[in-house]
Design an enzyme around this catalytic site. Structure first.
Site, PDB file in Angstrom:
ATOM      1  N   LYS A 102      13.501 -21.969 -11.257  1.00  0.00           N
ATOM      2  CA  LYS A 102      12.186 -22.538 -10.919  1.00  0.00           C
ATOM      3  C   LYS A 102      11.169 -21.409 -10.752  1.00  0.00           C
ATOM      4  O   LYS A 102      11.547 -20.233 -10.666  1.00  0.00           O
ATOM      5  CB  LYS A 102      12.302 -23.357  -9.628  1.00  0.00           C
ATOM      6  CG  LYS A 102      12.693 -22.545  -8.404  1.00  0.00           C
ATOM      7  CD  LYS A 102      13.009 -23.450  -7.219  1.00  0.00           C
ATOM      8  CE  LYS A 102      13.411 -22.633  -6.011  1.00  0.00           C
ATOM      9  NZ  LYS A 102      13.962 -23.481  -4.939  1.00  0.00           N
ATOM     10  N   TYR A 148      -9.512   2.554   1.721  1.00  0.00           N
ATOM     11  CA  TYR A 148     -10.453   1.666   2.406  1.00  0.00           C
ATOM     12  C   TYR A 148     -10.139   1.568   3.896  1.00  0.00           C
ATOM     13  O   TYR A 148      -8.969   1.465   4.285  1.00  0.00           O
ATOM     14  CB  TYR A 148     -10.359   0.254   1.832  1.00  0.00           C
ATOM     15  CG  TYR A 148     -11.020   0.086   0.484  1.00  0.00           C
ATOM     16  CD1 TYR A 148     -12.384   0.338   0.310  1.00  0.00           C
ATOM     17  CD2 TYR A 148     -10.283  -0.349  -0.611  1.00  0.00           C
ATOM     18  CE1 TYR A 148     -12.982   0.161  -0.933  1.00  0.00           C
ATOM     19  CE2 TYR A 148     -10.876  -0.528  -1.851  1.00  0.00           C
ATOM     20  CZ  TYR A 148     -12.227  -0.269  -2.005  1.00  0.00           C
ATOM     21  OH  TYR A 148     -12.821  -0.444  -3.228  1.00  0.00           O
TER      22      TYR A 148
END
Ligand SMILES: *Cc1c(COP(=O)(O)O)cnc(C)c1O
Length: 378
Positions: A35, A265
């Protein structure tokens, strides 16, 4: 030159992991769970490695169609069954077996026009409280299904909520065994964790488990992709599983960071001593979790080191000190293994990276971004 990032699918590792699952449940047939596009690996890319399975189980009708297109004539099971009546037509056309977990699906079957009766897996909700008939209503559902001309063989199925944890499977096993005691049909119970931890073979030092669980079909997913279902209690190596996927990228820049200078950052990492960092061509837009903090393990030239600072969209930074200390050249073009197996054979388990991100290996592999080129290797 394309951006230097690549995922590799290891066909031999998938084959090995599937065999490993069989070893834990030698009496059972094995559904390879594919899946979610084979847990992010790509159904077409894992097919060769998993074709020794007895069947493929998935949720999506498109994915079932793709497995048939690959030439697979054996069993395919829809783990959530039909979502609407039309789906049953496709089940007939593609010869799909399907799960029945609610009355509405029995209604659909009753109004499905087919000459060939369908094989169904009747799901019991034995405590997970997601899909399935409650123990009190399970036998009535079986009786109703059994009376339908549209239905051929009925198999019996349940799913464990705590096979990977302290609670284990005993309570759900007891419920399932009691309700299904005299019902005919094949049984399917175990996901990866139950297959490995509650192996049906006699436990040894290498293979723990209580030997209490035997069934006709096991349903390993995560284990065939080489991640431990119960990390950190066991690692993939403890279970003798091999990584099915490696994510690599290269260093595209280096920076010398002075004491007190920051990286990335938000300046979340501030150097306490001068260090060399490598900037790697992998970021959260590739599927590497942004939440991985400074210190998340990574391999550079097959040497274990860690990330520094925030992961950005297209890049992340790694500490090169350990790599330099290990000798050899490191710089632009050096190989970085984000998870999986490095060229020197050293493995960084996807589970370790997932743990740094506060999640599980499943989520990382499923999140591999479409922009990452994928190579299928032996
Ligand atoms: C996904 C799934 C599995 C496989 O679970 P793993 O933990 O990946 O082994 C087994 N059974 C069902 C019903 C599933 O949905």
């Amino acid at each position: 030159m394309p951006r230097p990032i690549q995922a590799t699918i290891h066909t031999a590792a998938l084959r090995h992991n599937l065999a490993r699952a069989r070893l834990a449940a030698p009496e059972a047939k094995v559904w390879a769970i594919v899946k979610a596009n084979a847990y992010g690996h790509g159904i077409e890319r894992v097919f060769e490695g998993l074709r020794a399975a007895d069947g493929f189980a998935l949720l999506d009708l498109d994915e079932a169609q793709r497995v048939r297109t690959l030439g697979w004539r054996g069993p395919i099971l829809l783990l959530e069954g039909a979502f609407e009546l039309r789906d049953l037509e496709l089940c007939s056309r593609l010869d799909l077996w399907h799960t029945v977990h609610c009355d509405e699906q029995i209604d659909m079957l009753a109004s499905h026009k087919t000459k060939v009766a369908q094989r169904v897996f009747l799901k019991m909700n034995s405590g997970m409280n997601r899909l399935g008939f409650t123990p009190a209503r399970y036998r009535a559902a079986w009786t109703r299904l059994n009376a339908l001309p549209q239905v051929d063989e009925i198999s019996l199925m349940t799913h464990f909520s705590d096979a990977d944890g302290a609670r284990g499977i005993a309570e759900q096993m007891a419920v399932f065994a009691e309700v299904t005691r005299d019902l005919p049909g094949e049984r399917s119970l175990s996901n990866s964790a139950a297959t490995l931890r509650f192996t049906s073979v006699k436990p040894t030092d290498d293979l723990p488990g209580d030997g209490s669980i035997a069934s006709d079909w096991v349903r390993p997913g995560i284990a065939v992709y080489g991640s431990a279902p119960d990390f950190p209690q066991h690692s993939a190596a403890d279970w003798a599983l091999q990584p099915g996927m490696t994510l690599t990228a290269k260093i595209i820049a280096t920076q010398s960071i002075d004491t007190g200078a920051s990286v990335g950052y938000g300046s979340t990492f501030v150097a306490e001593k001068p260090i060399q960092v490598g900037v790697v061509a992998c970021g959260y837009a590739d599927g590497y979790p942004r939440v991985c903090p400074t210190g998340t393990p990574v391999l550079v030239n097959g040497v274990r080191t860690c990330t520094v600072g925030r992961v950005s969209m297209d890049m992340l930074a790694v500490d090169l000190s350990a790599v330099t200390a290990a000798g050899g050249h490191v710089g632009i073009g050096s190989d970085v293994t984000l998870w999986g197996r490095a060229a020197n054979g050293l493995v960084l388990g996807i589970d370790e990276v997932a743990q740094s991100a506060g999640t599980v290996g499943y989520e990382l592999m499923c999140a591999l971004a479409p922009r990452v080129p994928v190579l299928v290797a032996d």
